[in-house]
Design a protein around this motif. Structure first.
Motif, PDB file in Angstrom:
ATOM      1  N   GLN A 132      73.558  49.605  52.278  1.00 33.26           N
ATOM      2  CA  GLN A 132      72.629  48.989  53.226  1.00 33.26           C
ATOM      3  C   GLN A 132      71.646  50.008  53.784  1.00 33.26           C
ATOM      4  O   GLN A 132      70.464  49.730  53.964  1.00 33.26           O
ATOM      5  CB  GLN A 132      73.409  48.296  54.350  1.00 33.26           C
ATOM      6  N   SER A 133      72.151  51.198  54.033  1.00 34.26           N
ATOM      7  CA  SER A 133      71.311  52.248  54.593  1.00 34.26           C
ATOM      8  C   SER A 133      70.207  52.657  53.608  1.00 34.26           C
ATOM      9  O   SER A 133      69.037  52.820  53.982  1.00 34.26           O
ATOM     10  CB  SER A 133      72.214  53.425  54.974  1.00 34.26           C
ATOM     11  N   TRP A 134      70.542  52.774  52.314  1.00 32.59           N
ATOM     12  CA  TRP A 134      69.526  53.075  51.297  1.00 32.59           C
ATOM     13  C   TRP A 134      68.496  51.958  51.217  1.00 32.59           C
ATOM     14  O   TRP A 134      67.277  52.220  51.167  1.00 32.59           O
ATOM     15  CB  TRP A 134      70.169  53.277  49.925  1.00 32.59           C
ATOM     16  N   ILE A 135      68.951  50.709  51.212  1.00 28.76           N
ATOM     17  CA  ILE A 135      68.033  49.573  51.103  1.00 28.76           C
ATOM     18  C   ILE A 135      67.043  49.587  52.266  1.00 28.76           C
ATOM     19  O   ILE A 135      65.823  49.464  52.082  1.00 28.76           O
ATOM     20  CB  ILE A 135      68.821  48.238  51.062  1.00 28.76           C
ATOM     21  N   THR A 136      67.581  49.778  53.459  1.00 27.12           N
ATOM     22  CA  THR A 136      66.732  49.778  54.651  1.00 27.12           C
ATOM     23  C   THR A 136      65.722  50.923  54.614  1.00 27.12           C
ATOM     24  O   THR A 136      64.531  50.728  54.850  1.00 27.12           O
ATOM     25  CB  THR A 136      67.603  49.881  55.920  1.00 27.12           C
ATOM     26  N   ARG A 137      66.207  52.104  54.248  1.00 29.19           N
ATOM     27  CA  ARG A 137      65.315  53.272  54.225  1.00 29.19           C
ATOM     28  C   ARG A 137      64.200  53.110  53.178  1.00 29.19           C
ATOM     29  O   ARG A 137      63.039  53.430  53.433  1.00 29.19           O
ATOM     30  CB  ARG A 137      66.100  54.558  53.953  1.00 29.19           C
ATOM     31  N   ILE A 138      64.575  52.612  52.012  1.00 32.49           N
ATOM     32  CA  ILE A 138      63.583  52.451  50.945  1.00 32.49           C
ATOM     33  C   ILE A 138      62.549  51.395  51.332  1.00 32.49           C
ATOM     34  O   ILE A 138      61.349  51.566  51.102  1.00 32.49           O
ATOM     35  CB  ILE A 138      64.280  52.087  49.612  1.00 32.49           C
ATOM     36  N   ASN A 139      62.993  50.337  51.980  1.00 30.42           N
ATOM     37  CA  ASN A 139      62.070  49.243  52.306  1.00 30.42           C
ATOM     38  C   ASN A 139      61.260  49.473  53.582  1.00 30.42           C
ATOM     39  O   ASN A 139      60.343  48.720  53.848  1.00 30.42           O
ATOM     40  CB  ASN A 139      62.843  47.926  52.436  1.00 30.42           C
ATOM     41  N   THR A 140      61.553  50.496  54.320  1.00 31.64           N
ATOM     42  CA  THR A 140      60.845  50.688  55.586  1.00 31.64           C
ATOM     43  C   THR A 140      60.059  51.990  55.649  1.00 31.64           C
ATOM     44  O   THR A 140      59.641  52.402  56.720  1.00 31.64           O
ATOM     45  CB  THR A 140      61.800  50.601  56.805  1.00 31.64           C
ATOM     46  N   VAL A 141      59.826  52.623  54.493  1.00 36.32           N
ATOM     47  CA  VAL A 141      58.965  53.823  54.525  1.00 36.32           C
ATOM     48  C   VAL A 141      57.503  53.408  54.446  1.00 36.32           C
ATOM     49  O   VAL A 141      57.189  52.324  54.003  1.00 36.32           O
ATOM     50  CB  VAL A 141      59.276  54.851  53.404  1.00 36.32           C
TER      51      VAL A 141
END
Ligand code: I3P
Length: 109
Positions: free
Chosen positions: A100-109
């Protein structure tokens, strides 16, 4: 953000299906820096230099989309990454929280 990810390449640029022999799962140490996801092979050391091969494996996440691979059940904690040039990767994270943390980070840069 960084951490271990296991990668499968599903589609090359323009969305063409990645051929047999190039679809296996491989472990990398992933480092998300700005708009680039660097994928380093081998053991992790903080001072390790990126090799030419690491640079080839780097993924631009500009205009990319990450999402949980709900239709993929062979492994747990897997997410898709679709890039702007229609490459598709599957990445397996060590656990659900990391995924979840990777998904969030990738989608919010
Ligand atoms: C692939 C490898 C992958 C497998 C993939 C194979 O072979 O066995 O693990 O994906 O199946 O093609 P190779 O290493 O020779 O490229 P799964 O683990 O998801 O089954 P696929 O072609 O159905 O994606």
């Amino acid at each position: 953000k960084n951490g271990f990810l296991v990668r499968k390449v599903h589609a090359d640029s323009d969305g063409k299906r990645t051929p047999r022999g190039k679809r296996g799962w491989k472990t990398f140490y992933a480092i998300l820096k700005g708009l680039i996801l660097y994928l380093q092979k081998g053991e992790y050391r903080p001072d390790k230099q990126l090799t030419d091969e690491d640079l080839k494996n780097a993924v631009s996440i500009h205009h990319s989309l990450a999402m949980k691979a709900s239709d993929y059940s062979k492994r747990p904690n897997v997410f898709y990454l679709r890039t702007a040039d229609w490459r598709v990767y599957l990445f397996q994270a060590p656990n659900a929280e990391q995924m979840q943390s990777w998904i969030t980070r990738i989608n919010t840069v």
